[in-house]
Design an enzyme around this catalytic site. Sequence first.
Site, short mmCIF file in Angstrom:
data_model
loop_
_atom_site.label_atom_id
_atom_site.label_comp_id
_atom_site.label_asym_id
_atom_site.label_seq_id
_atom_site.Cartn_x
_atom_site.Cartn_y
_atom_site.Cartn_z
CG HIS A 131 -1.84 1.12 1.40
ND1 HIS A 131 -1.59 2.51 1.71
CD2 HIS A 131 -3.26 0.88 1.30
CE1 HIS A 131 -2.97 2.89 1.86
NE2 HIS A 131 -3.68 2.24 1.44
CG ASP A 208 0.63 -2.17 6.25
OD1 ASP A 208 -0.29 -2.32 7.00
OD2 ASP A 208 0.52 -1.50 5.22
CE LYS A 234 -7.23 -0.58 5.82
NZ LYS A 234 -8.19 -0.13 4.78
N1 PLP Z 1 -1.63 -0.47 4.56
C1 PLP Z 1 -2.60 -1.38 4.18
C2 PLP Z 1 -2.09 -2.67 3.74
C3 PLP Z 1 -3.92 -0.93 3.91
O1 PLP Z 1 -4.87 -1.83 3.28
C4 PLP Z 1 -4.34 0.40 4.37
C5 PLP Z 1 -5.72 1.04 4.04
O2 PLP Z 1 -6.33 0.56 3.19
C6 PLP Z 1 -3.31 1.17 4.84
C7 PLP Z 1 -1.94 0.71 5.15
C8 PLP Z 1 -3.49 2.69 5.41
O3 PLP Z 1 -4.54 2.65 6.49
P1 PLP Z 1 -5.09 4.10 6.83
O4 PLP Z 1 -5.42 4.90 5.76
O5 PLP Z 1 -5.99 3.74 7.85
O6 PLP Z 1 -3.79 4.63 7.75
#
Ligand code: PLP
Length: 414
Positions: A131, A208, A234
């Site tokens: 991500h 992550d 989530k």
């Molecule tokens: N990392 C992963 C694998 C994700 O799926 C997400 C959100 O979609 C994030 C990081 C970012 O999360 P947030 O927007 O809640 O900080």
Amino acid sequence: MNTPASTATVFDVERIRADFPLLARTVHGKPLVYFDNANTSQKPVSVIEAVASHYRLHNANVSRAVHQLGEEATTAYEGVRDKLAAFINAPSRNEVILTSGTTQATNLVAYSFVLPRLKAGDAILTTAMEHHANIVPWQLVAQRGGATVKAAPIDERGELIVERYLAMLTPEVKLACVTHVSNVLGTVNPVREIARECRKRGIPLLVDGSQAVPHRAVDVQALGCDFYAFTGHKMLAPTGTGVLWARREHLAAMPPFFGGGEMIREVRFDGTTFAEPPHKFEAGTPNIAGFIGMGAAIDYYQSLGIEAVHAWEQQLLAYATERLRDIPGLRIIGEAAEKEPVISFLLDGAQATDLATLLDLEGVAVRSGHHCAHPLMQFFGVPSTLRASLAFYNTREEIDAFVVALLKVRKLLM
Ligand code: PLP
């Protein structure tokens, strides 16, 4: 108040669904099929009530007031840190930093841990399936420090090529990063093995966990990583909540990132001293009600049993994969041997966004787009995918309804 479905001896999904009021609504006159759980999960009544009851009965700022309400709010808020520490088996509650989400957690590590250590020629290692929250913060600090960001490759099945990742763990790497579970492919990465190899080489590892914590038991000590980041929304909790777990020795060595109230010991114009971790990294008034909701979310998971959640979701994943594989012209992107319930796919002759828009009219919520993973889209040579991401409150009947809707909307686009 609604009692979580804790007494269920089998995974009684209908009973569990009754805890999630939103699942009962209709969309465009059709029963909702919510398959966008990797984006954000729905919330059980116990979480909604915990937030509401904080505001209704206990609202006050934390760590500042000696009055009764201030004490109640502080006790509830700090109690969530204890729950979180137990939930991920952190050795100490003081290693649990409460953040606004994964993004704030990775940025904190970037600016407070990585940047002060970077020199020209250094590198940060990530992977091709991350991500953007596990790419862009590293790029920002790499630019400042004259370093580079390297990405370990994946294969066509959407699995990390682990030997290549390990071969890239060279002495100039100041931080290695990997997602526990891919938000696009569902791939589960071998974090323990990677952590073991990182430790042998003295390279800290950040994981992550955004897409792992909602689906599987996470034990940061067993994983052996240095940093573990995840986001609350989530995993049934309100938005604007998240966690950075970090080893005590790293937190002790890291300078604060945000300055302000709550994170100091004494402020003087000739020099300010800081609070000990975790408060050193938690400047300003936090999302108190959100974290109280996160505490209720953890209670909810524990009432179900995370193993039971995982087992049910794996059944749903297998069933949905089988049903989708039967559809001619449908290509699943991400066929890793070990997956969480996330299925990205493309359908011949149809744009993902058109399909998602038409599916919405059938009551089916799925995500289309790049899923904040541009490099992954570049690897697969596609601009976007359609993603169905499941949670434990989903059912086989919903999967059937989704397949019926997909076949119907496909006809409209042919
Ligand atoms: N990392 C992963 C694998 C994700 O799926 C997400 C959100 O979609 C994030 C990081 C970012 O999360 P947030 O927007 O809640 O900080």
